[in-house]
Design a protein around this motif. Structure first.
Motif, PDB file in Angstrom:
ATOM      1  N   GLN A  51       0.816  -1.207   0.000  1.00  0.00           N
ATOM      2  CA  GLN A  51       0.000   0.000   0.000  1.00  0.00           C
ATOM      3  C   GLN A  51       0.856   1.265   0.000  1.00  0.00           C
ATOM      4  O   GLN A  51       0.565   2.247  -0.692  1.00  0.00           O
ATOM      5  CB  GLN A  51      -0.923  -0.007   1.221  1.00  0.00           C
ATOM      6  N   ARG A  52       1.938   1.214   0.778  1.00  0.00           N
ATOM      7  CA  ARG A  52       2.829   2.380   0.880  1.00  0.00           C
ATOM      8  C   ARG A  52       3.424   2.706  -0.495  1.00  0.00           C
ATOM      9  O   ARG A  52       3.462   3.837  -0.932  1.00  0.00           O
ATOM     10  CB  ARG A  52       3.944   2.030   1.866  1.00  0.00           C
ATOM     11  N   LEU A  55       0.857   4.147  -2.851  1.00  0.00           N
ATOM     12  CA  LEU A  55       0.607   5.575  -2.606  1.00  0.00           C
ATOM     13  C   LEU A  55       1.780   6.419  -3.091  1.00  0.00           C
ATOM     14  O   LEU A  55       1.593   7.488  -3.659  1.00  0.00           O
ATOM     15  CB  LEU A  55       0.393   5.822  -1.112  1.00  0.00           C
ATOM     16  N   ASN A  56       2.985   5.908  -2.860  1.00  0.00           N
ATOM     17  CA  ASN A  56       4.181   6.597  -3.366  1.00  0.00           C
ATOM     18  C   ASN A  56       4.093   6.811  -4.867  1.00  0.00           C
ATOM     19  O   ASN A  56       4.397   7.881  -5.380  1.00  0.00           O
ATOM     20  CB  ASN A  56       5.413   5.730  -3.086  1.00  0.00           C
ATOM     21  N   LEU A  59       1.487   9.382  -5.689  1.00  0.00           N
ATOM     22  CA  LEU A  59       1.849  10.754  -5.345  1.00  0.00           C
ATOM     23  C   LEU A  59       2.990  11.298  -6.200  1.00  0.00           C
ATOM     24  O   LEU A  59       2.967  12.436  -6.617  1.00  0.00           O
ATOM     25  CB  LEU A  59       2.273  10.825  -3.873  1.00  0.00           C
ATOM     26  N   PHE A  60       4.017  10.475  -6.449  1.00  0.00           N
ATOM     27  CA  PHE A  60       5.260  11.028  -6.975  1.00  0.00           C
ATOM     28  C   PHE A  60       5.639  10.591  -8.378  1.00  0.00           C
ATOM     29  O   PHE A  60       6.638  11.067  -8.906  1.00  0.00           O
ATOM     30  CB  PHE A  60       6.423  10.711  -6.017  1.00  0.00           C
TER      31      PHE A  60
ATOM     32  N   TYR B 346       0.970  21.262  -0.890  1.00  0.00           N
ATOM     33  CA  TYR B 346       0.145  20.057  -1.020  1.00  0.00           C
ATOM     34  C   TYR B 346      -0.055  19.411   0.346  1.00  0.00           C
ATOM     35  O   TYR B 346      -1.163  19.002   0.693  1.00  0.00           O
ATOM     36  CB  TYR B 346       0.805  19.075  -2.003  1.00  0.00           C
ATOM     37  N   ASP B 358      -5.691   7.027   5.021  1.00  0.00           N
ATOM     38  CA  ASP B 358      -5.105   7.262   3.706  1.00  0.00           C
ATOM     39  C   ASP B 358      -4.471   8.665   3.627  1.00  0.00           C
ATOM     40  O   ASP B 358      -3.353   8.839   3.156  1.00  0.00           O
ATOM     41  CB  ASP B 358      -6.228   7.135   2.668  1.00  0.00           C
ATOM     42  N   LEU B 361      -1.369   8.907   5.715  1.00  0.00           N
ATOM     43  CA  LEU B 361      -0.229   8.253   5.072  1.00  0.00           C
ATOM     44  C   LEU B 361       0.310   9.110   3.921  1.00  0.00           C
ATOM     45  O   LEU B 361       1.516   9.250   3.737  1.00  0.00           O
ATOM     46  CB  LEU B 361      -0.648   6.863   4.566  1.00  0.00           C
ATOM     47  N   LYS B 362      -0.591   9.734   3.191  1.00  0.00           N
ATOM     48  CA  LYS B 362      -0.159  10.623   2.091  1.00  0.00           C
ATOM     49  C   LYS B 362       0.647  11.785   2.655  1.00  0.00           C
ATOM     50  O   LYS B 362       1.676  12.170   2.080  1.00  0.00           O
ATOM     51  CB  LYS B 362      -1.367  11.183   1.339  1.00  0.00           C
ATOM     52  N   LEU B 365       4.070  10.529   3.631  1.00  0.00           N
ATOM     53  CA  LEU B 365       4.921  10.294   2.456  1.00  0.00           C
ATOM     54  C   LEU B 365       5.384  11.627   1.856  1.00  0.00           C
ATOM     55  O   LEU B 365       6.521  11.747   1.406  1.00  0.00           O
ATOM     56  CB  LEU B 365       4.155   9.476   1.408  1.00  0.00           C
ATOM     57  N   THR B 366       4.500  12.601   1.865  1.00  0.00           N
ATOM     58  CA  THR B 366       4.863  13.910   1.307  1.00  0.00           C
ATOM     59  C   THR B 366       5.934  14.566   2.174  1.00  0.00           C
ATOM     60  O   THR B 366       6.888  15.153   1.649  1.00  0.00           O
ATOM     61  CB  THR B 366       3.622  14.817   1.223  1.00  0.00           C
ATOM     62  N   ASP B 401       2.459   8.383  10.566  1.00  0.00           N
ATOM     63  CA  ASP B 401       2.658   7.010  10.105  1.00  0.00           C
ATOM     64  C   ASP B 401       3.859   6.425  10.834  1.00  0.00           C
ATOM     65  O   ASP B 401       4.990   6.538  10.353  1.00  0.00           O
ATOM     66  CB  ASP B 401       2.876   7.007   8.578  1.00  0.00           C
TER      67      ASP B 401
END
Lengths: 109, 762
Positions: A51-52, A55-56, A59-60, B346, B358, B361-362, B365-366, B401
Motif C-alpha cells: 500500500q505504501r 501511494l508513493n 503521489l510522486f 500540497y 489514507d 499516510l499521504k 509520504l509527502t 505514520d
C-alpha cells in the motif's frame, strides 16, 4: 509503463492481487528468456507491491503516459477469445492469394 | 472500295499491319489482319492475328478491364494451346474471381504448363482454399496434394493459434516437398523454431527462401504479430506498414473505431508530444474505463495544464487537494525551490482534509519526500535552517505514520552525525516500540546504549538480536565486549573467580576468530594476579603487528596497566621495532581506536606511540584518508598531531578540508576571532567545497565560521572591494589620463594605452 496497465489491475488492488499478477507476468516473461521484459515487470511490481508503495507511486510518479501504454490498455480491453484458424484463413490467405494473382498478372503484362 | 484501292491496301496492308502490331496499336492491327487473313489465309497472318488479340487482351488487362480481357480471350483463343497463353488465361480468370472456371481450365491444360507455372497456380489455389472456399476443394481430385494436405495444414494453423508448438510440428510432418503448401510449411516451421529459441540466422535464411510473389509471403509478419503477446503487440504496432496494419486489424477483429484509434496512437512517437496526447484523451473514453482514463489525464496534466479543462469536462471540477498535487508534480521539472514550495502546499492542503488513514499516510509520504528534496539541495549536514526543518518533517511524518523503519533510521543517523545523543536515543527507543524485532534498529539501540554506558540495556538488546539472528557478527562482538567490560570490573575489584568463569563461558560460545580479546583479558587477569607468563606468551605472539600491539596497550590501560609497567615485566617489549608500514595501515591503526568503546586510555596510548605516528605522517594520504586522520585526532583534542599531518601532507594544501584543518588548528583554544586572511581562506574553501558537493567540509567550515564570528559591524561579501583614500586618488589620476589620451587626436593610441596599463599594474 504504468504498472496497473501492465498487470491489468485497478488502483484498488490489494497486495495479494498485485503479487498474483506479478507471478503471472513473470511466467510469461521469465528472466532467462526475456531479461529486459522481466526487469520492467520487476520494477513495475516493486513500485506497487504494497500500500505504501502504491501511494508513493500515486503521489510522486512523474512520467506522462506514452502511446504504447494506451494501446496496451485498449488491447487488453478489446482482446477476444483466441482467434480460430478459420478467422486467420479468411483474411490472411485471401489477401495473400489476391496479392499473388496481381503479382503474376504484372509479370505477364 | 475500288479494285485499285483494295489492291493498294493489299500491298501496303501487310506492312501497315505489322507496324501497328509492333507499335502496340492492336486495335488497328486487328482490323488489318482480319482483312489480310480473309484474303490471304496463311499461317503467318493467322499467327499475327492471334498476337494482336493477345496484345489487345493484355492492353485491356493493364487498364483493369480484366472481364473484357477474359471475354476477348475466350472468343478468340479456344484453339490456342500455348502454355504461356493458358497460364495467362487462368490468371485472368482468377483476377476476375472466376475461381471454379480457373481450376477446371487448369486441370484440363495442366500438362501444357511448365512445372513452375503448375506450382505457382497450385499455391494460389491452396491459399484460396485456406481463405475459406471449401466448396472449391471439390474441383480437385481427392488424391491431389492440394486436397490431401489441406487438413494437416489446417491442424497446423489451429496449433499455431493455440501456441501448441508440439502439435504444430506434428501436423507439418506429412507436408512434402511437392506440396502446394510447402512455402507455408517453411514459414510455420520457422516460427516454431523461433519460439523454441533456435538459431535465428538459420531461421532468417529459411524465411528468405519464401519469395515475395508467394501468396503466403504476407503471412510471415502477420503470424509473428498474431502470436505476439498484447504487450509485444502494443510495442510493435508503430513499426508495421499500413497494409500489414490493415491485415492485422482484420484478423484481430477490431472495429473501425478501434482501428482508427490505434492507427492514431501508433503513429505518435514513443515520447509523444504532450499536446498531441492530450487531444486523444477524450477519445480514450470510448475505448477504456473512466478510472484508467482519469489516471492518464493525471499523468499528462502536470506537463500540460490546459488539459485540466478537458479533464473537468468529463470528470467534474478538480478538488483543491488534486490541484495542489498537480502543481507539486508540475513543479518537479521547474526548479527545486518551486518543488519544495509546491509540495509543502500540497501537504498543507492534505492537512485540511478529513484525516483518514489514507490522508495521514499521504501526508507522511509527502513530508518524507520534502525531506529528501531538502537533503538533495542542502546536503545532509549543512546545519542550516532548512536542514533542521527537514528533521522536524521526518519526525512529524512518524506521528502520522509510525510504521516506517527507514524514517527512524534516518533520524537516528542524522542526530548521530550532529552528536545529539538524546534525540538519537529517543528515536531508537521509538523505533524499537514499533519494530521490536528489527535488526537494524536493535543494532542502533545497542550502539546507543553503549554510548550512554547503559550496559545492562545494551546486553539485553544484544541478546534480543542474537535470538533473532544467532550468527549476527555485530551482536556477537558486542556481547563479547559487554561481557569483557564486566570481566574488567570484576578483575579491578579482585573478583577473579567470577571473571574467569565469564571468560570460560565466552571461550566456549564465541567463534575462534573472535577470541583474541577474550584471551587477552584472561592473560591480563592472570598478570594482575601475579602470573605474567601467559601475558608474556600472548605479547610475544602479538608484538609483530602494530595493530595488535596497539590493541594490547589500549586494553591494558583499562586495567590501569601502563606500557612502562609491562616493559618492566616483559623486557622483550623494549627491543621490538613497531612501525606503521603504509597509509592503509595508518587508517587501520585509527580504526583500532574507533573500535574500542571505552574513552579512557586512548590519549595515553597515543602518547606511547607518538614516534610511530609521526613517522607514519609522511605517507602520502588521499583526501578521504586525510579527513579520517584529522577527524580522529581532533576528536581526541590532539591538535599537535593534526599539525604534524598538515605539515607532512602539503600535496593536499589546496583541498577545502586541508584549509579547514589548517585554520581550525591555528585558532584552537584562542579567544580571538578569525583574522581576515583566515576568514578569506575559509570562504574560498567553502566555495570550493560547494562546487565539489563536499557536504561534510561545508558543515565543518560553517560551524567554525559560526563559532568564530569575527565582525561586529556589517561587512561586504568581498572585502577586497574596500578601498582606502590613497587608492581612490591614484585610480582617479589614472582615469583622468585615460580620458585625456582617448579624447585627444593621438595617433599612437596603442602605445599610449599600453603605457597606461603598465602604470595601473605597477
Amino acid at each position: 509503463m504504468d504498472p496497473y496497465i501492465l498487470f491489468n489491475l485497478t488502483p484498488d488492488a490489494d497486495d495479494e492481487t498485485v503479487k498474483s499478477a506479478y507471478i503471472r507476468a513473470t511466467q510469461a516473461y521469465p528472466p532467462d528468456k526475456s531479461p529486459k521484459m522481466f526487469k520492467m515487470i520487476r520494477t513495475a511490481f516493486e513500485s506497487i507491491s504494497n500500500q505504501r508503495q502504491r501511494l508513493n507511486h500515486q503521489l510522486f510518479e512523474v512520467t506522462p503516459v506514452c502511446p504504447q501504454t494506451i494501446i496496451y490498455a485498449c488491447l487488453q480491453k478489446a482482446s477476444k477469445e483466441r482467434e480460430t484458424s478459420s478467422q486467420i484463413n479468411k483474411q490472411i490467405f485471401k489477401q495473400g492469394a489476391e496479392s499473388a494473382i496481381r503479382h503474376n498478372l504484372e509479370s505477364l503484362l | 472500295m475500288s479494285k485499285t484501292q483494295k489492291k493498294h491496301i493489299s500491298s501496303n496492308a501487310a506492312e501497315d499491319a505489322r507496324s501497328f502490331l509492333e507499335s502496340g496499336n492492336y486495335k488497328k492491327a486487328l482490323s488489318y489482319y482480319k482483312e489480310l487473313l480473309k484474303k490471304h489465309p496463311y499461317d503467318e497472318n493467322r499467327n499475327a492475328l492471334r498476337d494482336c488479340y493477345l496484345g489487345r487482351v493484355k492492353q485491356l488487362s493493364k487498364s483493369n478491364m480484366n472481364r473484357e480481357a477474359v471475354v476477348m480471350w475466350e472468343n478468340h483463343f479456344p484453339y490456342c494451346a500455348s502454355c504461356d497463353h493458358i497460364y495467362f488465361y487462368i490468371t485472368l480468370l482468377l483476377a476476375t474471381g472466376q475461381k471454379d472456371k480457373a481450376v477446371s481450365v487448369f486441370l484440363r491444360y495442366q500438362s501444357s504448363l511448365t512445372a513452375s507455372q503448375v506450382f505457382e497456380m497450385e499455391e494460389i489455389f491452396a491459399a484460396l482454399l485456406l481463405a475459406g472456399n471449401d466448396d472449391f476443394a471439390a474441383h480437385f481430385p481427392p488424391e491431389s496434394l492440394i486436397r490431401k494436405h489441406l487438413p494437416f495444414i489446417q491442424q497446423a494453423l489451429d496449433a499455431l493459434v493455440n501456441h501448441n508448438l508440439q502439435q504444430l510440428e506434428l501436423a507439418l510432418v506429412p507436408i512434402s516437398f511437392r506440396s502446394p503448401y510447402r512455402q507455408l510449411k517453411i514459414i510455420l516451421k520457422s516460427y516454431s523454431a523461433q519460439q523454441s529459441g533456435k538459431d535465428s540466422d538459420m531461421i532468417k535464411e529459411f524465411l528468405a527462401s519464401v519469395p515475395e510473389s508467394s501468396p503466403f509471403y504476407n503471412v510471415i509478419k502477420v503470424i509473428k504479430l498474431m502470436s505476439f503477446s498484447l504487450l509485444d503487440l502494443s510495442r510493435s504496432l508503430s513499426s508495421i506498414d499500413e497494409a500489414e496494419f490493415g491485415l492485422l486489424s482484420g484478423c484481430k477483429g477490431w472495429s473501425a473505431d478501434q482501428k482508427n484509434f490505434f492507427d492514431k496512437l501508433r503513429k505518435l512517437p514513443e515520447k509523444a508530444n504532450i499536446v498531441a496526447l492530450s487531444r486523444l484523451m477524450p477519445e480514450c473514453l470510448n475505448h477504456l474505463d473512466r478510472e484508467t482514463v482519469k489516471r492518464f489525464y493525471y499523468s499528462i496534466i502536470p506537463f500540460y495544464t490546459p488539459c485540466i479543462k478537458s479533464f473537468e469536462k468529463f470528470f467534474g471540477p478538480m478538488q483543491d487537494q488534486e490541484k495542489a498535487h498537480i502543481r507539486a508534480r508540475a513543479a518537479a521539472h521547474q526548479s527545486e525551490q518551486l518543488s519544495l514550495e509546491a509540495w509543502s502546499e500540497y501537504e498543507h492542503a492534505l492537512s485540511l482534509e478529513l484525516q483518514t488513514d489514507d490522508i495521514k499516510l499521504k501526508r507522511a509520504l509527502t513530508l518524507r519526500h520534502l525531506f529528501s528534496l531538502i537533503e538533495k539541495t542542502h546536503g545532509p549536514d549543512c546545519g542550516c535552517e532548512k536542514s533542521e526543518e527537514s528533521l522536524d518533517m521526518l519526525a512529524k511524518s512518524l506521528e502520522l505514520d509510525p510504521l516506517d523503519k527507514e524514517t527512524y533510521l534516518k533520524l537516528i543517523y542524522r542526530h548521530q552525525r550532529k552528536g545529539n545523543k538524546k534525540e538519537c536515543k529517543k528515536w531508537v527507543d521509538r523505533g524499537l516500540e514499533s519494530f521490536p524485532e528489527d535488526r537494524d534498529l536493535l543494532m542502533e539501540g545497542i550502539k546507543m546504549a553503549r554510548q550512554h554506558n547503559v550496559l545492562g540495556s545494551a546486553l539485553n538488546l544484544t541478546e534480543r538480536l542474537l535470538a533473532l539472528d544467532p550468527i549476527n557478527f555485530f551482536a556477537l562482538q558486542n556481547r563479547t565486549e559487554l561481557k569483557l567490560e564486566k570481566v574488567k570490573k570484576l578483575v579491578l575489584k579482585r573478583g577473579f573467580e567470577k571473571a574467569e568463569h565469564i571468560i570460560g563461558q565466552l571461550l566456549e560460545t564465541i567463534p575462534h576468530h573472535m577470541q583474541w580479546n577474550v584471551q587477552l583479558y584472561h592473560c591480563l587477569s592472570q598478570y594482575i594476579q601475579g602470573r605474567p607468563s601467559e601475558l608474556v606468551l600472548f605479547m610475544q605472539r602479538s608484538l609483530k603487528d602494530i595493530l595488535a600491539f596497539t590493541r594490547v596497550l589500549l586494553h591494558a590501560r583499562q586495567f590501569s596497566l601502563s606500557l612502562e609497567q609491562l616493559e618492566r615485566d616483559i623486557p622483550a617489549i623494549k627491543k621490538i621495532k613497531i612501525a606503521i608500514k603504509d597509509s592503509k595501515q595508518l587508517i587501520e591503526f585509527i580504526h583500532v581506536f574507533d573500535e574500542a568503546h571505552f574513552e579512557t586510555g586512548k590519549n595515553e596510548t597515543i602518547d606511547q606511540l607518538e614516534s610511530v605516528i609521526k613517522k607514519a605522517a609522511s605517507y602520502p594520504l588521499t583526501v578521504n584518508e586525510f579527513k579520517m586522520v584529522c577527524a580522529f585526532f581532533t576528536k581526541l583534542h590532539r591538535f599537535d598531531f593534526v599539525k604534524v599531518f598538515l605539515k607532512k601532507q602539503s600535496h593536499l594544501k589546496d583541498e577545502p578540508m586541508f584549509i579547514y584543518y589548517h585554520v581550525s588548528t591555528s585558532v584552537e583554544g584562542k579567544k580571538e576571532p578569525l583574522k581576515e586572511s583566515e576568514y578569506n581562506l575559509l570562504i574560498d574553501a567553502l566555495e570550493e567545497a560547494e562546487i565539489k558537493k563536499d557536504f561534510s567540509t561545508i558543515s565543518l567550515i560553517n560551524k567554525l565560521l559560526d563559532d568564530k564570528y569575527i565582525y561586529e559591524e556589517e561587512r561586504d561579501d568581498d572585502p577586497s572591494l574596500k578601498f582606502n583614500k590613497e587608492d581612490v586618488e591614484a585610480a582617479m589620476e589614472i582615469f583622468s589620463e585615460l580620458v585625456e589620451k582617448f579624447g585627444s587626436k593621438n595617433k599612437n593610441k596603442k602605445k599610449g594605452l599600453s603605457e597606461l596599463i603598465n602604470k595601473v599594474l605597477s
